[in-house]
Motif scaffolding. Structure first.
Motif, PDB file in Angstrom:
ATOM      1  N   ASP A 137       0.838  -1.190   0.000  1.00 37.50           N
ATOM      2  CA  ASP A 137       0.000   0.000   0.000  1.00 37.50           C
ATOM      3  C   ASP A 137       0.873   1.240   0.000  1.00 37.50           C
ATOM      4  O   ASP A 137       2.053   1.211   0.323  1.00 37.50           O
ATOM      5  N   GLY A 138       0.247   2.384  -0.350  1.00 31.58           N
ATOM      6  CA  GLY A 138       0.925   3.665  -0.223  1.00 31.58           C
ATOM      7  C   GLY A 138       1.919   3.922  -1.313  1.00 31.58           C
ATOM      8  O   GLY A 138       1.797   3.441  -2.436  1.00 31.58           O
ATOM      9  N   GLU A 139       2.952   4.664  -0.940  1.00 28.32           N
ATOM     10  CA  GLU A 139       3.925   5.151  -1.925  1.00 28.32           C
ATOM     11  C   GLU A 139       4.662   4.016  -2.599  1.00 28.32           C
ATOM     12  O   GLU A 139       4.943   4.058  -3.795  1.00 28.32           O
ATOM     13  N   GLN A 140       5.019   2.969  -1.859  1.00 30.00           N
ATOM     14  CA  GLN A 140       5.739   1.852  -2.444  1.00 30.00           C
ATOM     15  C   GLN A 140       4.924   1.210  -3.554  1.00 30.00           C
ATOM     16  O   GLN A 140       5.440   0.886  -4.620  1.00 30.00           O
ATOM     17  N   GLY A 141       3.611   1.028  -3.337  1.00 24.96           N
ATOM     18  CA  GLY A 141       2.761   0.448  -4.359  1.00 24.96           C
ATOM     19  C   GLY A 141       2.649   1.346  -5.563  1.00 24.96           C
ATOM     20  O   GLY A 141       2.646   0.881  -6.699  1.00 24.96           O
ATOM     21  N   SER A 142       2.565   2.652  -5.322  1.00 27.40           N
ATOM     22  CA  SER A 142       2.479   3.604  -6.416  1.00 27.40           C
ATOM     23  C   SER A 142       3.729   3.559  -7.264  1.00 27.40           C
ATOM     24  O   SER A 142       3.673   3.598  -8.489  1.00 27.40           O
ATOM     25  N   THR A 143       4.885   3.481  -6.604  1.00 27.27           N
ATOM     26  CA  THR A 143       6.153   3.420  -7.335  1.00 27.27           C
ATOM     27  C   THR A 143       6.255   2.129  -8.130  1.00 27.27           C
ATOM     28  O   THR A 143       6.627   2.132  -9.299  1.00 27.27           O
ATOM     29  N   ALA A 144       5.914   1.009  -7.510  1.00 24.55           N
ATOM     30  CA  ALA A 144       6.013  -0.287  -8.180  1.00 24.55           C
ATOM     31  C   ALA A 144       5.119  -0.344  -9.402  1.00 24.55           C
ATOM     32  O   ALA A 144       5.451  -0.989 -10.397  1.00 24.55           O
ATOM     33  N   ALA A 145       3.973   0.336  -9.350  1.00 26.65           N
ATOM     34  CA  ALA A 145       3.033   0.301 -10.468  1.00 26.65           C
ATOM     35  C   ALA A 145       3.603   0.958 -11.715  1.00 26.65           C
ATOM     36  O   ALA A 145       3.143   0.702 -12.823  1.00 26.65           O
ATOM     37  N   ARG A 146       4.619   1.793 -11.532  1.00 28.27           N
ATOM     38  CA  ARG A 146       5.254   2.436 -12.684  1.00 28.27           C
ATOM     39  C   ARG A 146       6.330   1.577 -13.304  1.00 28.27           C
ATOM     40  O   ARG A 146       6.836   1.888 -14.388  1.00 28.27           O
ATOM     41  N   LEU A 147       6.719   0.512 -12.627  1.00 25.81           N
ATOM     42  CA  LEU A 147       7.865  -0.281 -13.055  1.00 25.81           C
ATOM     43  C   LEU A 147       7.456  -1.385 -14.023  1.00 25.81           C
ATOM     44  O   LEU A 147       6.457  -2.060 -13.830  1.00 25.81           O
ATOM     45  N   THR A 148       8.272  -1.556 -15.058  1.00 32.02           N
ATOM     46  CA  THR A 148       8.113  -2.654 -16.009  1.00 32.02           C
ATOM     47  C   THR A 148       9.469  -3.295 -16.215  1.00 32.02           C
ATOM     48  O   THR A 148      10.456  -2.599 -16.456  1.00 32.02           O
ATOM     49  N   ALA A 149       9.527  -4.599 -16.144  1.00 31.41           N
ATOM     50  CA  ALA A 149      10.797  -5.313 -16.301  1.00 31.41           C
ATOM     51  C   ALA A 149      10.732  -6.253 -17.493  1.00 31.41           C
ATOM     52  O   ALA A 149       9.833  -7.088 -17.588  1.00 31.41           O
ATOM     53  N   PHE A 150      11.675  -6.107 -18.417  1.00 34.60           N
ATOM     54  CA  PHE A 150      11.883  -7.064 -19.507  1.00 34.60           C
ATOM     55  C   PHE A 150      12.985  -8.011 -19.041  1.00 34.60           C
ATOM     56  O   PHE A 150      14.120  -7.577 -18.820  1.00 34.60           O
ATOM     57  N   GLU A 151      12.651  -9.293 -18.925  1.00 36.96           N
ATOM     58  CA  GLU A 151      13.586 -10.232 -18.329  1.00 36.96           C
ATOM     59  C   GLU A 151      14.061 -11.273 -19.338  1.00 36.96           C
ATOM     60  O   GLU A 151      13.410 -11.526 -20.356  1.00 36.96           O
ATOM     61  N   ASN A 152      15.213 -11.869 -19.021  1.00 31.12           N
ATOM     62  CA  ASN A 152      15.788 -12.967 -19.812  1.00 31.12           C
ATOM     63  C   ASN A 152      16.042 -12.548 -21.264  1.00 31.12           C
ATOM     64  O   ASN A 152      15.876 -13.344 -22.192  1.00 31.12           O
ATOM     65  N   VAL A 153      16.460 -11.321 -21.444  1.00 28.95           N
ATOM     66  CA  VAL A 153      16.593 -10.760 -22.778  1.00 28.95           C
ATOM     67  C   VAL A 153      18.056 -10.418 -23.068  1.00 28.95           C
ATOM     68  O   VAL A 153      18.841 -10.173 -22.152  1.00 28.95           O
ATOM     69  N   ARG A 154      18.390 -10.422 -24.321  1.00 28.19           N
ATOM     70  CA  ARG A 154      19.713  -9.944 -24.750  1.00 28.19           C
ATOM     71  C   ARG A 154      19.622  -8.438 -24.956  1.00 28.19           C
ATOM     72  O   ARG A 154      18.769  -7.951 -25.691  1.00 28.19           O
ATOM     73  N   LEU A 155      20.492  -7.685 -24.314  1.00 27.99           N
ATOM     74  CA  LEU A 155      20.505  -6.231 -24.450  1.00 27.99           C
ATOM     75  C   LEU A 155      21.734  -5.779 -25.217  1.00 27.99           C
ATOM     76  O   LEU A 155      22.865  -6.070 -24.814  1.00 27.99           O
ATOM     77  N   VAL A 156      21.521  -5.104 -26.328  1.00 30.56           N
ATOM     78  CA  VAL A 156      22.609  -4.423 -27.034  1.00 30.56           C
ATOM     79  C   VAL A 156      22.557  -2.989 -26.526  1.00 30.56           C
ATOM     80  O   VAL A 156      21.784  -2.162 -27.015  1.00 30.56           O
ATOM     81  N   THR A 157      23.355  -2.685 -25.539  1.00 27.54           N
ATOM     82  CA  THR A 157      23.181  -1.437 -24.787  1.00 27.54           C
ATOM     83  C   THR A 157      23.684  -0.203 -25.525  1.00 27.54           C
ATOM     84  O   THR A 157      23.278   0.908 -25.208  1.00 27.54           O
ATOM     85  N   ALA A 158      24.595  -0.374 -26.494  1.00 28.04           N
ATOM     86  CA  ALA A 158      25.258   0.742 -27.166  1.00 28.04           C
ATOM     87  C   ALA A 158      26.030   1.605 -26.166  1.00 28.04           C
ATOM     88  O   ALA A 158      26.213   2.801 -26.376  1.00 28.04           O
ATOM     89  N   THR A 159      26.477   0.980 -25.075  1.00 28.65           N
ATOM     90  CA  THR A 159      27.333   1.643 -24.097  1.00 28.65           C
ATOM     91  C   THR A 159      28.585   0.794 -23.913  1.00 28.65           C
ATOM     92  O   THR A 159      28.754  -0.244 -24.569  1.00 28.65           O
ATOM     93  N   ASN A 160      29.448   1.213 -22.981  1.00 25.27           N
ATOM     94  CA  ASN A 160      30.654   0.419 -22.727  1.00 25.27           C
ATOM     95  C   ASN A 160      30.345  -0.905 -22.052  1.00 25.27           C
ATOM     96  O   ASN A 160      31.237  -1.743 -21.879  1.00 25.27           O
ATOM     97  N   LEU A 161      29.079  -1.125 -21.668  1.00 29.21           N
ATOM     98  CA  LEU A 161      28.675  -2.436 -21.146  1.00 29.21           C
ATOM     99  C   LEU A 161      28.510  -3.454 -22.256  1.00 29.21           C
ATOM    100  O   LEU A 161      28.445  -4.654 -21.994  1.00 29.21           O
ATOM    101  N   GLY A 162      28.431  -2.973 -23.499  1.00 24.13           N
ATOM    102  CA  GLY A 162      28.328  -3.872 -24.641  1.00 24.13           C
ATOM    103  C   GLY A 162      27.013  -4.620 -24.670  1.00 24.13           C
ATOM    104  O   GLY A 162      25.954  -4.089 -24.350  1.00 24.13           O
ATOM    105  N   THR A 163      27.104  -5.899 -25.052  1.00 25.25           N
ATOM    106  CA  THR A 163      25.930  -6.763 -25.128  1.00 25.25           C
ATOM    107  C   THR A 163      25.845  -7.604 -23.858  1.00 25.25           C
ATOM    108  O   THR A 163      26.826  -8.223 -23.451  1.00 25.25           O
ATOM    109  N   ILE A 164      24.663  -7.623 -23.239  1.00 25.80           N
ATOM    110  CA  ILE A 164      24.470  -8.368 -22.003  1.00 25.80           C
ATOM    111  C   ILE A 164      23.460  -9.476 -22.255  1.00 25.80           C
ATOM    112  O   ILE A 164      22.334  -9.221 -22.689  1.00 25.80           O
ATOM    113  N   GLU A 165      23.867 -10.713 -22.001  1.00 28.67           N
ATOM    114  CA  GLU A 165      22.989 -11.860 -22.186  1.00 28.67           C
ATOM    115  C   GLU A 165      22.170 -12.114 -20.923  1.00 28.67           C
ATOM    116  O   GLU A 165      22.576 -11.773 -19.811  1.00 28.67           O
TER     117      GLU A 165
END
Length: 427
Positions: free
Chosen positions: A31-59
């Motif tokens: 409840d409260g602020e924590q729930g409000s904050t969590a409702a804004r969050l979206t997570a893409f999981e188990n994905v390959r990220l081509v970050t275009a940064t010095n982190l490169g590609t993350i599997e």
């Protein structure tokens, strides 16, 4: 690089795809602020990220969004309870593409149509170079529209008189007129200045050195970069001497020489190669879900094998590769011209990326040209990479473009400012 401060989609198939790729709630928010904050969050999981940064590609990574921005990027991220979660197993996420060279329509309605069409194909930002006679591009730039690419504008470009060809640019015949043209554009609030240095096969007078030098100097005094349409090597050398910031095409009349490379070392520029057709028969069936069969047939008929076209491509490919190996910042630009007959091709970014790989660049370098490098050139600090704090502009792909650049065409979803783009129908 010089830094200046300051058509028909199948609706059922689309819905099924959305369901397969849809959001599902995981856990329960407090409840409260924590729930409000969590409702804004979206997570893409188990994905390959081509970050275009010095982190490169993350599997096997996670991309965590907070509303319209990226919150976290990496492997092993703990997704907060209450966040929406997407299992993107087997997919690849890349930053949304940035087209540094296009020509959009002038009415607001037509412009928004252009920008929505671009978004369907993964373009998050486009720069309109030099034909913006109305205020539409400025208005939409300042108030972006959901589901549409964002836009930057060079206002009215600057060239020598081209009577009977094009009236959108400002025609100049003296240095003072050139300075006035820059001031007029700056007053309108342009993001950069565009010039044309080309006699169009001896049909028109060419913007010569005194004229473009005055334009470049005035633009720099007003904290604006100058990008130049160029064709001939001799003009490219003169533009380098005058301090131009970018070429909106590669050199197209001959191979670049050692003198050019010496000038390039002294006056670095950004290159948007805008490669021509390769002169080979091309399969456009990948467009079938969104483009009518009759239009695909026209595209394929126009792509027949052509030795002259191939030679023209090979020349520009050599010049691109030499500049790339020198360390020139390469950016993606298509010269897509929505306001010209036959130019309405919002998928051109994918053709251009494939052409750049065919010219000899690696798929990774091409992805960087289409994302991070383009953002750097256009001075966009909030996009072009997958990193915390960046705008949530990205493309979810079924295939890995680092294995095959044509996998940029396998789009599962496009997100702009954290919201999914409706790709069920091409506007």
């Amino acid at each position: 690089m010089k830094h200046i401060p300051d058509k028909r989609a199948n609706r059922l198939a689309a819905l099924l795809s959305a369901a397969a790729f849809g959001l599902y709630a995981s856990g329960s928010a407090a409840d409260g602020e924590q729930g409000s904050t969590a409702a804004r969050l979206t997570a893409f999981e188990n994905v390959r990220l081509v970050t275009a940064t010095n982190l490169g590609t993350i599997e096997s990574a996670t991309l965590l969004l907070d509303g319209n921005s990226i919150l976290q990027v990496g492997a092993g991220i703990a997704v907060p309870a209450g966040a929406r979660r997407i299992d993107a197993q087997g997919k690849t996420i890349v930053p949304a593409f940035i087209d540094t060279h296009a020509h959009t329509n002038q009415s607001r309605e037509s412009l928004l149509r252009d920008l929505r069409r671009l978004a369907v194909f993964g373009v998050g930002t486009v720069a309109s170079l030099g034909v913006d006679t109305s205020d539409a591009a400025f208005d939409v730039r300042d108030q972006p529209v959901d589901g549409a690419a964002r836009i930057l504008t060079a206002g009215r470009g600057i060239t020598a008189p081209e009577v009977g060809r094009e009236t959108a640019p400002i025609w100049i015949t003296s240095p003072e007129e050139g300075r006035d043209a820059v001031r007029d554009n700056v007053t309108r609030g342009v993001d950069l200045i565009k010039i044309w240095v080309d006699d169009r096969n001896d049909r028109y007078p060419k913007l010569d050195s005194p004229l473009y030098s005055a334009v470049i100097a005035e633009a720099h005094a007003s904290n604006r970069q100058v990008t130049a349409h160029v064709f001939e090597l001799s003009d490219a050398k003169g533009l380098l001497r005058a301090g131009v910031d970018a070429f909106a095409h590669g050199i197209r009349d001959r191979d670049i020489d050692d003198e050019f490379m010496q000038l390039l070392a002294q006056n670095p520029v950004v290159l948007n190669p805008n490669l021509p057709a390769r002169g080979v028969a091309t399969d456009y069936q990948w467009l079938a879900p969104l483009v009518a069969a009759t239009e695909i047939e026209k595209l394929e008929q126009a792509s027949n094998r052509d030795a002259d076209a191939r030679a023209f491509f090979d020349l520009q490919a050599r010049n691109l590769l030499r500049m790339h190996r020198h360390g020139t910042l390469i950016v993606l630009g298509t010269d897509t011209s929505f306001d010209f007959p036959g130019g309405d091709k919002p998928w051109s970014v994918h053709e251009e990326m494939a052409d750049m790989v065919a010219a000899g660049m690696s798929p990774l370098d091409v992805i960087l040209a289409a994302t991070r490098n383009a953002a750097e050139f256009l001075q966009l600090a909030d996009r072009g990479t997958l990193a915390p704090g960046m705008s949530a502009d990205f493309v979810v792909l079924e295939g890995n473009p680092l294995d095959d650049i044509t996998n940029t065409r396998t789009i599962a979803a496009v997100y702009l400012r954290g919201k999914p783009v409706d790709r069920a129908e091409l506007p």
